[in-house]
Scaffold this motif. Structure first.
Motif, PDB file in Angstrom:
ATOM      1  N   UNK A 245      27.281  37.273  36.988  1.00  0.00           N
ATOM      2  CA  UNK A 245      27.402  35.827  37.112  1.00  0.00           C
ATOM      3  C   UNK A 245      28.512  35.288  36.228  1.00  0.00           C
ATOM      4  N   UNK A 246      28.529  33.975  36.048  1.00  0.00           N
ATOM      5  CA  UNK A 246      29.569  33.335  35.254  1.00  0.00           C
ATOM      6  C   UNK A 246      30.796  33.013  36.097  1.00  0.00           C
ATOM      7  N   UNK A 247      31.928  32.890  35.436  1.00  0.00           N
ATOM      8  CA  UNK A 247      33.172  32.556  36.123  1.00  0.00           C
ATOM      9  C   UNK A 247      33.814  33.838  36.658  1.00  0.00           C
ATOM     10  N   UNK A 248      33.487  34.172  37.884  1.00  0.00           N
ATOM     11  CA  UNK A 248      33.923  35.444  38.465  1.00  0.00           C
ATOM     12  C   UNK A 248      34.763  35.250  39.713  1.00  0.00           C
ATOM     13  N   UNK A 249      35.048  34.002  40.085  1.00  0.00           N
ATOM     14  CA  UNK A 249      35.737  33.739  41.347  1.00  0.00           C
ATOM     15  C   UNK A 249      37.084  34.419  41.455  1.00  0.00           C
ATOM     16  N   UNK A 250      37.921  34.300  40.414  1.00  0.00           N
ATOM     17  CA  UNK A 250      39.267  34.866  40.480  1.00  0.00           C
ATOM     18  C   UNK A 250      39.235  36.388  40.502  1.00  0.00           C
ATOM     19  N   UNK A 251      38.320  36.986  39.760  1.00  0.00           N
ATOM     20  CA  UNK A 251      38.210  38.448  39.764  1.00  0.00           C
ATOM     21  C   UNK A 251      37.727  38.945  41.123  1.00  0.00           C
ATOM     22  N   UNK A 252      36.774  38.214  41.711  1.00  0.00           N
ATOM     23  CA  UNK A 252      36.331  38.587  43.055  1.00  0.00           C
ATOM     24  C   UNK A 252      37.473  38.447  44.059  1.00  0.00           C
ATOM     25  N   UNK A 253      38.270  37.411  43.904  1.00  0.00           N
ATOM     26  CA  UNK A 253      39.406  37.202  44.804  1.00  0.00           C
ATOM     27  C   UNK A 253      40.354  38.388  44.740  1.00  0.00           C
ATOM     28  N   UNK A 254      40.638  38.884  43.533  1.00  0.00           N
ATOM     29  CA  UNK A 254      41.506  40.043  43.375  1.00  0.00           C
ATOM     30  C   UNK A 254      40.900  41.285  44.024  1.00  0.00           C
ATOM     31  N   UNK A 255      39.598  41.507  43.816  1.00  0.00           N
ATOM     32  CA  UNK A 255      38.949  42.684  44.388  1.00  0.00           C
ATOM     33  C   UNK A 255      38.949  42.630  45.917  1.00  0.00           C
ATOM     34  N   UNK A 256      38.826  41.440  46.484  1.00  0.00           N
ATOM     35  CA  UNK A 256      38.871  41.316  47.934  1.00  0.00           C
ATOM     36  C   UNK A 256      40.249  41.720  48.455  1.00  0.00           C
ATOM     37  N   UNK A 257      41.298  41.340  47.737  1.00  0.00           N
ATOM     38  CA  UNK A 257      42.639  41.751  48.130  1.00  0.00           C
ATOM     39  C   UNK A 257      42.773  43.269  48.111  1.00  0.00           C
TER      40      UNK A 257
ATOM     41  N   UNK B 255      35.613  37.801  56.033  1.00  0.00           N
ATOM     42  CA  UNK B 255      34.472  36.915  55.833  1.00  0.00           C
ATOM     43  C   UNK B 255      34.181  36.734  54.342  1.00  0.00           C
ATOM     44  N   UNK B 256      34.307  37.818  53.585  1.00  0.00           N
ATOM     45  CA  UNK B 256      34.088  37.731  52.141  1.00  0.00           C
ATOM     46  C   UNK B 256      35.186  36.909  51.474  1.00  0.00           C
ATOM     47  N   UNK B 257      36.421  37.075  51.940  1.00  0.00           N
ATOM     48  CA  UNK B 257      37.529  36.345  51.329  1.00  0.00           C
ATOM     49  C   UNK B 257      37.331  34.823  51.463  1.00  0.00           C
TER      50      UNK B 257
ATOM     51  N   UNK C  27      37.731  52.241  47.567  1.00  0.00           N
ATOM     52  CA  UNK C  27      36.936  51.208  48.212  1.00  0.00           C
ATOM     53  C   UNK C  27      35.526  51.164  47.618  1.00  0.00           C
ATOM     54  N   UNK C  28      34.935  52.344  47.425  1.00  0.00           N
ATOM     55  CA  UNK C  28      33.595  52.395  46.834  1.00  0.00           C
ATOM     56  C   UNK C  28      33.613  51.839  45.407  1.00  0.00           C
ATOM     57  N   UNK C  29      34.685  52.133  44.672  1.00  0.00           N
ATOM     58  CA  UNK C  29      34.799  51.619  43.306  1.00  0.00           C
ATOM     59  C   UNK C  29      34.888  50.092  43.295  1.00  0.00           C
ATOM     60  N   UNK C  30      35.666  49.525  44.222  1.00  0.00           N
ATOM     61  CA  UNK C  30      35.774  48.055  44.295  1.00  0.00           C
ATOM     62  C   UNK C  30      34.433  47.423  44.670  1.00  0.00           C
ATOM     63  N   UNK C  31      33.710  48.070  45.575  1.00  0.00           N
ATOM     64  CA  UNK C  31      32.403  47.541  45.968  1.00  0.00           C
ATOM     65  C   UNK C  31      31.422  47.588  44.795  1.00  0.00           C
ATOM     66  N   UNK C  32      31.488  48.654  44.006  1.00  0.00           N
ATOM     67  CA  UNK C  32      30.632  48.726  42.817  1.00  0.00           C
ATOM     68  C   UNK C  32      30.942  47.584  41.853  1.00  0.00           C
ATOM     69  N   UNK C  33      32.244  47.296  41.679  1.00  0.00           N
ATOM     70  CA  UNK C  33      32.633  46.231  40.750  1.00  0.00           C
ATOM     71  C   UNK C  33      32.197  44.865  41.265  1.00  0.00           C
TER      72      UNK C  33
END
Length: 300
Positions: A248-260, A291-293, A234-240
């Motif tokens: 920044x940039x196009x990070x939406x899909x990567x953030x979506x995966x990390x939220x999962x 909320x983040x998702x 969990x801490x590793x995902x939060x760091x990422x």
């Protein structure tokens, strides 16, 4: 992300020495509206004379946008400075002849109105402006304004996500010390139960064996409730997530995966819970992650 942009441009402005042509002095308006969506969904509402520009507009938007339900609306507005032109006499004569021919065969046909005459009589005159050529630059201006609006919203979303990340770290810090305490409490509980069992057997079982069995049970319990791996991941995902927000940039899909992945770790934490406090922490984590998702799905 949500956003709105609107631009206008006057078309067919006549030169000082040149009389204005009918229909030439108009205002071309373009609006782009964007609302939240996981995927890119483009809708175009164009006048018939600009329908051929849709492929170019679609290519322009898909090159710059990755997510959102986007509506592009183009319209013409009458220029108040434009004067109404008189149809040529030969055109009026032609319309009169055509009307007589039609009514000869169709006596019930309604006669031409003034509006019909003006529309048909002036329709043959083309505009001196190439509307299709004017539209892409106008769309570029609107797209830049839309991207600026979405960038401002993106900053607000990033601040919200960082706040949720900080709250998740706080909850994880609260969960860490609880596991050793629970293991020790369970170990003492096993020893007490085995001591009571020994008292009932009247020495039929060796005390050392009973103690070893109690320690073995306590060890197995500690393994079942150990959430150290979940907290580490969990801490590793939060760091990422924080790294991506800073990048920044196009990070939406990567953030979506990390939220999962965050949701998976919170679920595991709850399933291993052996105390109400750990259960509460797991539930609070899931609320923050949800909320983040909802917001991450709107980020490109």
């Amino acid at each position: 992300m949500t956003g709105y942009a609107s631009v206008q441009q006057s078309l067919g402005a006549a030169e000082p020495e040149t009389p204005p042509r009918s229909g030439a002095a108009r205002v071309l308006g373009l609006e782009i509206r964007s609302v939240n969506s996981r995927f890119l969904d483009l809708t175009f509402r164009l006048p018939e004379e600009l329908r051929q520009a849709e492929p170019a507009l679609r290519s322009l938007l898909t090159a710059r946008l990755k997510r959102g339900k986007v509506e592009v609306r183009v319209n013409f507005e009458s220029d108040q400075a434009a004067s109404l032109q008189e149809p040529p006499v030969r055109v009026l004569q032609r319309l009169g002849a055509l009307q007589d021919t039609v009514r000869t065969w169709l006596p019930q046909a309604a006669p031409l109105s003034v509006a019909d005459v003006l529309r048909l009589g002036l329709g043959h005159q083309g505009s001196a402006v190439d509307w299709g050529a004017e539209l892409p630059p106008l769309a570029e201006q609107a797209l830049e304004a839309l991207l600026a609006a979405r960038a401002r919203e993106g900053k607000r979303l990033a601040e919200m996500l960082r706040d949720r990340v900080a709250q998740l770290r706080t909850l994880a810090a609260q969960a860490g010390p609880l596991v050793p305490q629970l293991v020790e409490q369970q170990r003492q509980r096993f020893l007490e139960r085995w001591a009571e069992a020994m008292a009932l057997t009247d020495g039929a079982t060796l005390p050392e064996a009973a103690r070893d069995r109690a320690l073995t049970e306590a060890t197995a319990f500690a393994i079942r409730i150990d959430v150290a791996e979940e907290l580490t991941r969990l801490a590793s995902h939060l760091d990422e997530i924080e790294r991506l927000l800073g990048k920044g940039g196009e990070i939406g899909k990567r953030l979506d995966f990390l939220i999962q992945e965050l949701h998976r770790e919170a679920n595991t934490l709850g399933s291993k819970s052996a105390a109400m406090e750990l259960t509460r922490i797991s539930v609070d984590m899931k609320v923050l992650i949800e909320q983040m998702r909802e917001q991450v799905q709107n980020i490109e």
